[in-house]
Design a protein around this motif. Sequence first.
Motif, PDB file in Angstrom:
ATOM      1  N   ARG A 155      41.335  60.363  45.279  1.00 12.75           N
ATOM      2  CA  ARG A 155      40.315  59.307  45.230  1.00 12.75           C
ATOM      3  C   ARG A 155      40.080  58.858  43.789  1.00 12.75           C
ATOM      4  N   ARG A 156      41.206  58.560  43.077  1.00  5.90           N
ATOM      5  CA  ARG A 156      41.147  58.242  41.660  1.00  5.90           C
ATOM      6  C   ARG A 156      42.121  57.123  41.319  1.00  5.90           C
ATOM      7  N   ILE A 157      41.667  56.167  40.501  1.00  2.00           N
ATOM      8  CA  ILE A 157      42.505  55.087  40.003  1.00  2.00           C
ATOM      9  C   ILE A 157      42.394  55.083  38.481  1.00  2.00           C
ATOM     10  N   GLU A 158      43.534  55.304  37.824  1.00  2.00           N
ATOM     11  CA  GLU A 158      43.556  55.231  36.360  1.00  2.00           C
ATOM     12  C   GLU A 158      43.790  53.784  35.975  1.00  2.00           C
ATOM     13  N   VAL A 159      42.956  53.271  35.063  1.00  2.00           N
ATOM     14  CA  VAL A 159      43.064  51.871  34.684  1.00  2.00           C
ATOM     15  C   VAL A 159      43.334  51.703  33.192  1.00  2.00           C
ATOM     16  N   ALA A 160      43.948  50.580  32.878  1.00  2.00           N
ATOM     17  CA  ALA A 160      44.140  50.100  31.516  1.00  2.00           C
ATOM     18  C   ALA A 160      43.615  48.667  31.543  1.00  2.00           C
ATOM     19  N   PRO A 161      42.282  48.504  31.497  1.00  2.00           N
ATOM     20  CA  PRO A 161      41.679  47.182  31.722  1.00  2.00           C
ATOM     21  C   PRO A 161      42.011  46.183  30.614  1.00  2.00           C
ATOM     22  N   PRO A 162      41.906  44.909  30.925  1.00  4.06           N
ATOM     23  CA  PRO A 162      42.072  43.890  29.884  1.00  4.06           C
ATOM     24  C   PRO A 162      41.061  44.127  28.764  1.00  4.06           C
ATOM     25  N   VAL A 163      41.446  43.823  27.550  1.00  5.00           N
ATOM     26  CA  VAL A 163      40.591  44.037  26.387  1.00  5.00           C
ATOM     27  C   VAL A 163      39.241  43.361  26.599  1.00  5.00           C
ATOM     28  N   GLY A 164      38.175  44.132  26.397  1.00  5.58           N
ATOM     29  CA  GLY A 164      36.818  43.616  26.468  1.00  5.58           C
ATOM     30  C   GLY A 164      36.187  43.596  27.846  1.00  5.58           C
ATOM     31  N   LEU A 165      36.953  43.900  28.907  1.00  2.00           N
ATOM     32  CA  LEU A 165      36.412  43.790  30.260  1.00  2.00           C
ATOM     33  C   LEU A 165      35.216  44.714  30.488  1.00  2.00           C
ATOM     34  N   PHE A 166      35.274  45.923  29.986  1.00  2.00           N
ATOM     35  CA  PHE A 166      34.215  46.893  30.241  1.00  2.00           C
ATOM     36  C   PHE A 166      33.167  46.929  29.121  1.00  2.00           C
ATOM     37  N   GLU A 167      33.318  46.081  28.118  1.00  2.00           N
ATOM     38  CA  GLU A 167      32.380  46.081  26.989  1.00  2.00           C
ATOM     39  C   GLU A 167      31.126  45.292  27.340  1.00  2.00           C
ATOM     40  N   VAL A 168      30.007  45.692  26.741  1.00  2.22           N
ATOM     41  CA  VAL A 168      28.733  45.002  26.973  1.00  2.22           C
ATOM     42  C   VAL A 168      28.698  43.745  26.113  1.00  2.22           C
ATOM     43  N   ASP A 169      28.297  42.637  26.716  1.00  2.00           N
ATOM     44  CA  ASP A 169      28.142  41.369  25.993  1.00  2.00           C
ATOM     45  C   ASP A 169      26.706  41.298  25.491  1.00  2.00           C
ATOM     46  N   ASP A 170      26.532  41.549  24.188  1.00  2.10           N
ATOM     47  CA  ASP A 170      25.191  41.577  23.601  1.00  2.10           C
ATOM     48  C   ASP A 170      24.565  40.196  23.448  1.00  2.10           C
ATOM     49  N   ASP A 171      25.345  39.127  23.662  1.00  4.53           N
ATOM     50  CA  ASP A 171      24.833  37.771  23.517  1.00  4.53           C
ATOM     51  C   ASP A 171      23.988  37.333  24.697  1.00  4.53           C
ATOM     52  N   LYS A 172      23.963  38.097  25.766  1.00  7.52           N
ATOM     53  CA  LYS A 172      23.229  37.682  26.984  1.00  7.52           C
ATOM     54  C   LYS A 172      21.843  38.238  27.002  1.00  7.52           C
TER      55      LYS A 172
END
Length: 173
Positions: free
Chosen positions: A156-173
């Motif tokens: 029940r596991r998926i290893e990911v290599a997400p696109p750059v910035g996908l999981f980062e918090v956008d502080d501008d919002k």
Amino acid sequence: MSDDLVLLGIVGAPHGVRGEVRIKTFTGDPLAIGEYGPLLDERGRSFEIEDVRPAKEVVVARIKGVTSREEAEALNGVKLHVERSRLPEAEDEDEFLQADLIGCAVTDAEGGVLGEVRAVANYGAGDLLDIELTDGRSVLMPFTKAFAPRIDIAARRIEVAPPVGLFEVDDDK
């Protein structure tokens, strides 16, 4: 609804006046939806597909007992399921059901948990994993070998290599 049921299709609008319906299928071969025998909806009602033929983006089907446009209209939106035990076995280890992905932990290459798959969506350009991150945010990630290189359904596991910035918090919002 039972976890033992797998969604195979969704009934759409009627086709013509003799009770045929359009069905959006989720089977590898769209015409195969007619080969599973009786299908069940969320309320436990049974539907038997008597005939199915291809159309542009759906199949057109005749459902046993549905003979008028009004009866077909009443089925619009009905989700058609099959018991998991009636599905064929996977032919290789890279073959699995989208339903099996829901609830899988999403990890990075080092095994750190990033979140959990909540749904699999497809808006026409390919499958997307709807991932709820550990901080409560939700992101959509393309479900490709490049971004999800290792899938272990048993664990029940998926290893990911997400696109750059996908999981980062956008502080501008």
